[in-house]
Design a protein around this motif. Sequence first.
Motif, mmCIF file in Angstrom:
data_model
loop_
_atom_site.group_PDB
_atom_site.id
_atom_site.type_symbol
_atom_site.label_atom_id
_atom_site.label_comp_id
_atom_site.label_asym_id
_atom_site.label_seq_id
_atom_site.Cartn_x
_atom_site.Cartn_y
_atom_site.Cartn_z
ATOM 1 N N THR A 183 0.835 -1.209 0.000
ATOM 2 C CA THR A 183 0.000 0.000 0.000
ATOM 3 C C THR A 183 0.867 1.255 0.000
ATOM 4 O O THR A 183 0.663 2.180 -0.796
ATOM 5 N N LEU A 184 1.837 1.272 0.906
ATOM 6 C CA LEU A 184 2.712 2.441 1.030
ATOM 7 C C LEU A 184 3.494 2.663 -0.268
ATOM 8 O O LEU A 184 3.610 3.803 -0.751
ATOM 9 N N ALA A 185 4.044 1.565 -0.832
ATOM 10 C CA ALA A 185 4.856 1.680 -2.044
ATOM 11 C C ALA A 185 4.017 2.208 -3.206
ATOM 12 O O ALA A 185 4.469 3.088 -3.956
ATOM 13 N N ALA A 186 2.784 1.690 -3.344
ATOM 14 C CA ALA A 186 1.937 2.152 -4.444
ATOM 15 C C ALA A 186 1.632 3.643 -4.298
ATOM 16 O O ALA A 186 1.741 4.419 -5.258
ATOM 17 N N ALA A 187 1.266 4.045 -3.083
ATOM 18 C CA ALA A 187 0.924 5.460 -2.865
ATOM 19 C C ALA A 187 2.133 6.362 -3.124
ATOM 20 O O ALA A 187 2.050 7.365 -3.835
#
Lengths: 333, 333
Positions: free
Chosen positions: B61-65
């Motif tokens: 999630t963090l990487a995509a955002a």
Amino acid sequence: MSLDDASTKPHDRLQAALSDDLASVATLIRARMASEHAPRIPEVTAHLVEAGGKRVRPMMTLAAARACGYDGPYHVHLAATVEFIHTATLLHDDVVDESEQRRGRPSANLLWDNQSSVLVGDYLFARSFQLMTETGRLDVLRVLSDAAATIAEGEVLQLTAAQDLSTSEDTYLKIVRGKTAALFSAATQVGGMIADVEPRVVQAFFDYGDALGISFQIVDDILDFGGVSAQTGKNVGDDFRERKLTLPLIKAIAAGGDKDRPFWVKTIEKGVQDEGDLETALDLLRSHGALEAARSDALMWSSKAKAALEEVPDDPLRDMLRDLADYVVERIA
Amino acid sequence: MSLDDASTKPHDRLQAALSDDLASVATLIRARMASEHAPRIPEVTAHLVEAGGKRVRPMMTLAAARACGYDGPYHVHLAATVEFIHTATLLHDDVVDESEQRRGRPSANLLWDNQSSVLVGDYLFARSFQLMTETGRLDVLRVLSDAAATIAEGEVLQLTAAQDLSTSEDTYLKIVRGKTAALFSAATQVGGMIADVEPRVVQAFFDYGDALGISFQIVDDILDFGGVSAQTGKNVGDDFRERKLTLPLIKAIAAGGDKDRPFWVKTIEKGVQDEGDLETALDLLRSHGALEAARSDALMWSSKAKAALEEVPDDPLRDMLRDLADYVVERIA
């Protein structure tokens, strides 16, 4: 209200007044409990949903919304949401309590297995969140997700408070707010919210559901001991056998002091229950006036529920909700 | 990417690149797993959360955002949401599977009881919905509540498909999409959504997580039989003993036809497993090339995952996600 109406139970009058909405709720529930891939899901859900629960909680949502003049489609979604959350907690409760019966039929964990009850409960929780998301109302989502957390917290608290003689009336109230009142209060509150009433009325609906739920649970706990007259009979003493610290017991333990303490340590804390112990417990409950005192509390909460409704617009549905608060305590009249 | 970087596992590189965000996620998780009234809740949660799970899902999630330039606070909420959903499903899975170990430690159902695992899982589900509601994003709520339903549905499907020799590769894929891929795909998808990227990129993130999750699960199922070389050893054959129809088994049963059928009926359908049966199963898996065929499928899904990322903006974090898809299948290289 005609004399004919007065002789009908408020639950039946609500059901009649909301029959169209309730039919829509039933249709929505049937549609959403379906699962394309896993037929076990609708099987388990139908077993419970169609066993004839009284649908009190969804009726409270519908009644609150309609009493405030709501005319959109989403009170039906919210009523179905509330029933799904309720059904999911019943499935999980039966696993936790190792129940063998629910609504007069064998429980799902017995008919299928614990696994199915846990997972189908999870499915219904997820379905309930899908339904509430469809309303597009973030304020409603907040109230219902808070309620879901409070319910689970209350159940865990009940689990850890069982057998603990030091459980206070304050802790009992927290447990009851979780396991019973949180869904009652959220159910009525979101009915008001979807109708866009002012915050004062939303608060009144919350207070009503909260007090009604607490009153309802205290009555249930009194009836578990055979009612205020404390008679023995079928199913009397289940909570005693399960060593649950309900209000009558908490009051009796406090009133009994050091004298009764060894009895409660043996039967509740240590769980050593012999022939005649339930009868002794019932004697103690009666001699200390614990059931009477619990009854006073239930009546007080019922009055609180009715008082809260004074903030709600005048409407026949509001009057039925008020009568429901009377009806709840009629069982211990 | 320097040569030094190349020698580091992609998981470790993601962890380093996202260390500040991951610290915020850890803080938020600790704050939200608290319970004012029921200390059992943080006890059970901490046992699992602090046992050192790899936090792959929140990192996705963090990487995509971040790869899409998101600069707000809510990717942290969503990462914590995803970890709470994952932790809740682990708690319930261990009850369903009657597991005794999780992450190398005794499982929560063993240390406490099934009741605590069920109810604390429910609490974490509710907490996850509170967290996602705080983002104020209805589109994100829709994706995550859909994922929660798909997860539960996949678990029920797995339950009912166990021991069923007619389970097809198609059913296997549905189960895997539920129990594993749904949370991977939702985790990356909502990371993109919160960054307000165009639908094409949101879809790419979904496809990436979906394919990565499927690849990951197939690899796991191959490793359960000791890897492609099918060696016996510690923990080899758990799925066989539990009569789970995983991809290697489905392929072997299909390839074996009527000749092998009596063996599978005895060991999987009837559950009669004698000394030497696991070795026979491993021989059949090998002789029919079932593990090799499953390996090809895993590689294909890993390639799909990487291909999906071509739609995602060029960014070092995107490259780490791509390398993660390679890393997943390295275990069966």
